[in-house]
Design an enzyme around this catalytic site. Structure first.
Site, PDB file in Angstrom:
ATOM      1  N   ASN A   1      -3.670   6.519  -0.994  1.00  0.00           N
ATOM      2  CA  ASN A   1      -3.077   6.827   0.454  1.00  0.00           C
ATOM      3  C   ASN A   1      -2.207   7.962   0.582  1.00  0.00           C
ATOM      4  O   ASN A   1      -2.154   8.461   1.478  1.00  0.00           O
ATOM      5  CB  ASN A   1      -2.334   5.295   0.898  1.00  0.00           C
ATOM      6  CG  ASN A   1      -3.318   4.169   1.171  1.00  0.00           C
ATOM      7  OD1 ASN A   1      -4.487   4.665   1.406  1.00  0.00           O
ATOM      8  ND2 ASN A   1      -2.774   3.143   1.220  1.00  0.00           N
TER       9      ASN A   1
ATOM     10  N   SER B   1       0.879  -1.256  -0.007  1.00  0.00           N
ATOM     11  CA  SER B   1       0.101  -0.190  -0.034  1.00  0.00           C
ATOM     12  C   SER B   1       0.772   1.306   0.051  1.00  0.00           C
ATOM     13  O   SER B   1       0.366   2.317  -0.159  1.00  0.00           O
ATOM     14  CB  SER B   1      -0.705   0.106   1.359  1.00  0.00           C
ATOM     15  OG  SER B   1      -1.384  -1.242   1.510  1.00  0.00           O
TER      16      SER B   1
ATOM     17  N   HIS C   1      -2.466  -2.895  -6.127  1.00  0.00           N
ATOM     18  CA  HIS C   1      -2.486  -2.681  -4.787  1.00  0.00           C
ATOM     19  C   HIS C   1      -4.271  -2.698  -4.868  1.00  0.00           C
ATOM     20  O   HIS C   1      -4.807  -1.799  -5.171  1.00  0.00           O
ATOM     21  CB  HIS C   1      -2.225  -1.147  -4.612  1.00  0.00           C
ATOM     22  CG  HIS C   1      -2.584  -0.576  -3.184  1.00  0.00           C
ATOM     23  ND1 HIS C   1      -3.096   0.716  -2.977  1.00  0.00           N
ATOM     24  CD2 HIS C   1      -3.155  -1.306  -2.073  1.00  0.00           C
ATOM     25  CE1 HIS C   1      -3.409   0.887  -1.613  1.00  0.00           C
ATOM     26  NE2 HIS C   1      -3.157  -0.213  -1.185  1.00  0.00           N
TER      27      HIS C   1
END
Ligand code: 3H9
Length: 700
Positions: free
Chosen positions: A478, A407, A428
């Site tokens: 993220n 991630s 991912h």
């Protein structure tokens, strides 16, 4: 210019044939073509008229690319009325998908047949619209208000068998559709079959309270959305008003929807999703590698979920774990997930068994030696991942694709642990991996074009929505989330309660507020990620004080029954916890923060513009190919409401100058460490440009 619609007499049947690839959308030329062909059929020796399509599908709807442009006659509602008014019976022959305006055309025909594999639906609601060519008036008259409401408010298509059972399709035909439909037309003509006009039917009334029930269910399920409520209004009109009046009401409401920001956002998402599948500099028919056997390393929640995707798509999967015990745990997660799927009606028991049968377990790397693709899903630790890739390099066959599900970590350094960095890529997945649609495909600096092209195609095969990201800490999603999370937690330290922060974002439209999401994901995940970074790279330490303290109290979120909230062990319902409030106040006092009231609008702007600002940096650095890709990431991976169009579309809708001004204000109030307007935002705001304009200028 040749028309996409042809007309010919086949014996005594007039055949109107639409050929407008790829999906036979009702462009102006198609509407004009059908209109002209129908006029010809009124004058010639035809005894019945057939509407049929070439290519992969019946008409899949109005041409969405024409929306927002000046309308041109013949308008679709008029064309539908003209079809219905034909002096000769008109038959629709359906294959592929008859959607939106396509189904409205079919509803205006006097008879409908379809191949068993066909699907029909009115998906307008997914574009923030309602069926605008008589669908809201004809469908309830034909099949009843309740099934019509279900179809129109969900936007989901039904298969041909269900459509036949509803009376929406008159005949299911096997074999060649054109031949069977022509035969049926002849049969109808021979017996002088009546022209059945759907508009002349009377819709069965519904029990008292049914419409109200729909309105209140939709208010919860489609919180904040306008179109589904207007669909109920239109269906109510179909039950209470003459057809012509109902049509008028539908028209007014359709135009309101069409001009709404919600529809603009959803139409943007429709095209953004399709655009995201295209890779700049790589042609559509780039060579690909064959993938039939997939290895997954790590049978945790993530690895097990990933394995299911490939098994569900018919591929052989090997799940690798370090020992028998860990493997048994991983396979048990898979069994549980399949059982859950059967229970929820997502697949039949037989299907679940067949899928499960494609997943084998192993504890030895040798069992991956003939895999075409291996996906590593071990702990988020760079050294461990490098070790795994070195082993893969030693074991896997040449040409196998080696993917990491990291991630955050640097895919380039992972690739460097092998002697074949061209074969290495990031895939991912988002948790739960067998359900979440998003797949970030991380293109490392050495990733070969055919590896990338293969993974994009594979994503579609396993029914994911892929978005390409460059390499950076956290990739697109993220990395941006870090800034959103920072602001959410700073708002808490400054004076808002977790409920106020989550409530503000949920009222705005997010599926779940940020703090509730952290509790769901596990507060230890972020904690561990922070611990793995040098202190200077962990971000504003004030932001994570509370989260870190919660982890140290073993309040890890939902899995321990407590995090930012307390959770009911039965219902998982969250409730506020005075202990957390006391902790927040202690931490704020220790930081010397004077707590204050925060307005919901401040919370929303701080969180969203933090996302937008980082999104701008990501675009400037070329990490994301285009603004729409970022929107796809957020809608499919982070619960961002599609009807707001993703963070970057939202920024355009607010106005970049206004976003820029608000960020400047935050910079003055909170300091430039967290709030420096991104250079791209500065440039676009001062040039008076939108991101959409900028994206176009990058292509040209
Ligand atoms: C409507 O009908 C309003 C009326 O009620 C009233 C009017 C007054 N228009 O999805 P794919 C393009 S609203 C223009 O990858 P698949 C798409 O962009 C409409 N273009 O294929 C893509 O282009 P590209 C209601 C369209 O096989 C290419 O076709 N109808 C349209 O995975 C291939 O698309 C809908 O909402 C369109 N309507 O899926 C149906 N549709 O190759 C929307 C597609 O350049 N469409 N394109 O990227 C779909 O759901 C899927 O496309 C379909 C095929 C299931 C048909």
């Amino acid at each position: 210019m040749t028309s996409p619609v042809s007309y010919e007499l086949v014996d005594d049947i007039g055949v109107i044939s639409v050929a407008n690839p790829p999906v036979n959308a009702l462009s102006h030329a198609v509407r004009q073509g059908i209109h002209d062909a129908l006029a010809a059929a009124q004058q010639d020796a035809s005894k019945a008229v057939l509407v049929i399509c070439e290519g992969r599908t019946f008409i899949a709807g109005a041409d969405i690319t024409e929306f927002g442009k000046p309308p041109r006659e013949p308008h679709l509602p008029d064309l539908c009325n003209t079809i219905e008014a034909s002096s000769k019976p008109v038959v629709a022959a359906i294959h592929g998908t008859a959607l939106g305006g396509g189904l409205e055309v079919a509803l205006s025909c006097h008879y409908r047949c379809a191949v068993p594999a066909a699907k029909v639906g009115l998906p307008e609601v997914k574009l923030g619209l309602l069926p605008g060519a008589g669908g809201t008036q004809r469908l309830p008259r034909l099949i009843g208000a309740t099934p019509a409401l279900d179809m129109m408010t969900s936007g989901n298509p039904v298969d041909a068998a269900r459509a036949a059972s509803l009376g929406l399709i008159d005949q299911l035909v096997d074999g060649d559709l054109r031949t069977a439909a022509l035969a049926w037309c002849r049969e109808l003509a021979a017996k002088d079959a009546p022209r059945r006009k759907t508009s002349e039917l009377t819709a069965d009334s519904v029990a008292e309270g049914v419409l109200e029930q729909y309105r209140s269910t939709i208010a919860k399920r489609a919180r904040g959305q306008v179109a589904p409520q207007k669909i109920v209004d239109c269906v109510e009109a179909s039950l209470t008003r003459p057809f012509a009046e109902g049509l008028q009401i539908e028209r007014e409401k359709f135009i309101e929807c069409m001009q709404s920001p919600q529809s603009a956002a959803l139409r943007h998402m429709f095209f953004a999703e399709r655009e995201a599948a295209k890779i700049q500099g790589l042609s559509k028919d780039s060579p690909q590698r064959d993938v039939n056997k997939v290895g997954i390393i790590g049978g945790g929640t993530m690895g097990s979920g990933i394995a299911m995707n490939f098994a569900n798509a018919g591929m052989q999967v090997v799940l690798l774990e370090i020992n028998d015990e860990a493997l048994a745990r991983g396979l048990a997660i898979i069994d549980r997930n399949y059982k859950g799927g059967v229970k929820r009606g997502k697949l039949s028991e037989d299907q679940a068994l067949a899928c499960r049968g494609r997943i084998a377990g192993a504890t030895d790397y040798q069992s991956l030696s003939d895999a075409d693709l291996v996906i590593e899903a071990v702990f988020e630790n760079l050294d461990l991942k490098k070790e795994v890739f070195a082993k893969l390099d030693a074991t896997c066959r040449q040409g196998a694709i080696l993917a990491t599900n990291t991630s955050y970590q640097d895919v380039d350094s992972i690739a460097a642990a092998t002697k074949r960095p061209r074969d290495v890529i990031g895939l991912h997945f988002f948790s739960p991996a067998h359900i979440m649609k998003l797949l970030e495909v991380v293109r490392a600096s050495a990733t070969a074009d055919d590896v990338l092209a293969t993974c994009m195609a594979l994503a579609k095969k396993i029914r994911k929505v892929p978005v390409v990201s460059g390499v950076c800490y956290g990739f697109i999603g993220n990395r941006m989330l870090g800034h959103y999370a920072r602001e959410a937690q700073l708002c808490v330290i400054e004076g808002a309660t977790p409920e106020q922060v989550d409530g503000a974002m949920e009222d705005w439209g997010m599926a779940m507020g940020p703090l509730a999401v952290f509790d769901l994901a596990g507060l230890d995940v972020g904690y561990k990620a922070r611990q793995g970074l040098p202190e200077a790279e962990r971000g504003d330490p004030r932001a994570y004080r509370v989260a870190d303290a919660l982890v140290e109290m073993n309040r890890l979120g939902q899995k321990t029954g407590a995090g930012f909230y307390r959770y009911d062990p039965e219902t998982r319902q969250r409730s506020s916890d005075p202990e957390v409030q006391a902790l927040i106040e202690r931490e704020a006092a220790a930081l010397g923060v004077e707590r204050r009231e925060l307005e919901a609008s401040e919370i929303v702007d701080r969180l969203l513009f933090a996302l937008v600002n980082e999104g701008m940096n990501i675009l400037d650095e070329g990490i994301a190919q285009r603004p729409g890709d970022i929107d796809v990431v957020y809608v499919y991976g982070y619960g961002f409401p599609a009807w707001r169009g993703g963070p970057m579309h939202y920024a355009d809708a607010v106005g970049l100058a206004q976003v820029h001004e608000r960020i400047r204000e935050f910079e003055r109030r909170f300091g430039s460490e967290n709030w420096t307007p991104a250079p791209l935002l500065e440039r676009l705001a001062s040039a008076g440009m939108t991101l959409a304009d900028w994206a176009k200028s990058q292509v040209n």
